[in-house]
Design an enzyme around this catalytic site. Structure first.
Site, PDB file in Angstrom:
ATOM      1  N   ILE A 261       0.841  -1.198   0.000  1.00  0.00           N
ATOM      2  CA  ILE A 261       0.000   0.000   0.000  1.00  0.00           C
ATOM      3  C   ILE A 261       0.872   1.242   0.000  1.00  0.00           C
ATOM      4  O   ILE A 261       2.032   1.204   0.445  1.00  0.00           O
ATOM      5  CB  ILE A 261      -0.949  -0.015   1.228  1.00  0.00           C
ATOM      6  CG1 ILE A 261      -1.964   1.130   1.170  1.00  0.00           C
ATOM      7  CG2 ILE A 261      -0.178  -0.013   2.532  1.00  0.00           C
ATOM      8  CD1 ILE A 261      -3.056   1.047   2.233  1.00  0.00           C
ATOM      9  N   CYS A 262       0.335   2.328  -0.523  1.00  0.00           N
ATOM     10  CA  CYS A 262       0.947   3.653  -0.436  1.00  0.00           C
ATOM     11  C   CYS A 262       2.246   3.728  -1.246  1.00  0.00           C
ATOM     12  O   CYS A 262       2.241   3.502  -2.447  1.00  0.00           O
ATOM     13  CB  CYS A 262       1.155   4.007   1.035  1.00  0.00           C
ATOM     14  SG  CYS A 262       1.469   5.767   1.361  1.00  0.00           S
ATOM     15  N   ALA A 263       3.376   4.003  -0.605  1.00  0.00           N
ATOM     16  CA  ALA A 263       4.647   4.130  -1.321  1.00  0.00           C
ATOM     17  C   ALA A 263       5.244   2.787  -1.710  1.00  0.00           C
ATOM     18  O   ALA A 263       6.055   2.699  -2.639  1.00  0.00           O
ATOM     19  CB  ALA A 263       5.655   4.902  -0.452  1.00  0.00           C
TER      20      ALA A 263
END
Length: 344
Positions: A261-263
């Site tokens: 998730i995310c970066a």
């Protein structure tokens, strides 16, 4: 979840947040085995949710005096979940409330709206909207969550899903804790492994989390899923960990589920070839690093054995999507309703 989401968003808004333990020590064993290290003891803060946590808070005379002084001074105070009845109610702080001086909410699925309301009270609606957008929060709170799925396959396990959640200095604490919490509520066996050289890590918003074991020990086990939280510093540490990267590659080669998730999709999975031939999403500012950007606008993307998501505000949908893949849609919706994340 209630504690960490509140701390995370308030700190990102610029607030000076002191995390105070009402126990005799700084380390607190929260619900579902999440271990947090506070900044200070509440006894040192005199001048400055779930059971039994709310009961312990209620029984703290120091905390009671701090909150009562806050109320008598006409300053803002707030609470979530069972703490409302167990503590604020017993302290007489829910009677004759002055409008705008107390903020309350219902449970683990509502702290994001709760903390955005606090930001609005402290900094104004403009700042609250800015924070909400930056965290990729839901516009329609309470709606049934959805996932975009491609090339569906059955995610299987023997007795209980064995899931690895690595953490590192700079990991996004909200994402890590939400994933761990929700998967453990679903009765998965979650191992939290530190990629640092010690169990305690300092997350991106300065929350101190304690892992169950180091990554070298975790690497001796096999997993039905390896899932990475984001956070810039954490994702960079994951990408540099040969041990973790090798585990992820073996996971993919053996057709077992993995996710991020995310970066982390952009900084860990993409550069190591773990998104090849896959549809995925990531934090909006990092989607340009993905080789396939066809589905980046979706909040959660599942492509076969891969699951990815966008950011802190999509973490609950991300974790619930994993629950759905292992246990079915009905189980995921049941859990979402219990958490008060969805009305249906």
């Amino acid at each position: 979840m209630e504690a960490v989401i509140t701390i995370d968003v308030l700190r990102r808004s610029g607030a000076d947040v002191v995390v105070a333990s009402v126990e005799k020590q700084l380390r607190v064993d929260a619900c579902h085995g999440v271990k947090i290290v506070a900044d200070a003891l509440v006894s040192n803060c005199r001048d400055a949710c779930g059971m039994p946590g709310a009961t312990n808070l209620k029984e703290s005379e120091v905390l009671e005096s701090i909150v009562k002084k806050q109320a008598s001074d006409g300053r803002l105070y707030a609470a979530i979940c069972v703490f409302l009845a167990v503590a604020l109610g017993s302290w007489g702080l829910l009677k004759g409330l002055k409008d705008g001086k107390v903020v309350t909410t219902r449970g683990p699925g509502t702290p994001m709206e709760f903390v955005v309301a606090l930001v609005e009270q402290l900094y104004g609606k403009g700042k609250a909207d800015e924070v909400s957008g930056a965290r990729v929060m839901r516009a329609n709170h309470g709606d049934e969550f959805t996932i975009a799925e491609f090339n569906p396959v059955q995610w299987t396990f023997d007795n209980s899903p064995q899931i690895l959640v690595p953490i590192a200095n700079g990991s996004e604490e909200m994402e890590a804790v939400i994933i761990i919490d929700i998967l453990r509520r679903a009765k998965a066996n979650v191992v939290v492994a530190s990629v640092a050289d010690k169990l305690e890590i300092l997350a991106s918003c300065q929350v101190k989390l304690v892992a169950d074991m180091l990554i070298d020990e975790a690497a001796k086990l096999s997993y039905d899923l390896i899932v990475l939280p984001g956070g810039l510093g954490g994702a960079q540490a994951f990408a540099k960990s040969k041990k973790l990267v090798n585990m992820l590659k073996k996971q993919k080669e053996s057709n077992r589920p993995y996710g991020a998730i995310c970066a982390s999709p952009a900084l860990v999975l993409e550069p190591h070839g773990l998104l090849k031939g896959k549809k995925a999403t990531a934090f909006p500012a990092m989607c340009n690093k993905l080789s396939n950007q066809s589905e980046i606008e979706n909040r959660v993307v599942v492509d076969g054995n891969l699951v990815t998501s966008r950011g802190p505000g999509t973490s609950m949908e991300f974790a619930l999507a994993i629950v759905e893949k292992f246990f079915g849609r009905n189980k995921a919706l049941e859990l979402a309703k219990i958490l008060l994340f969805t009305r249906t």
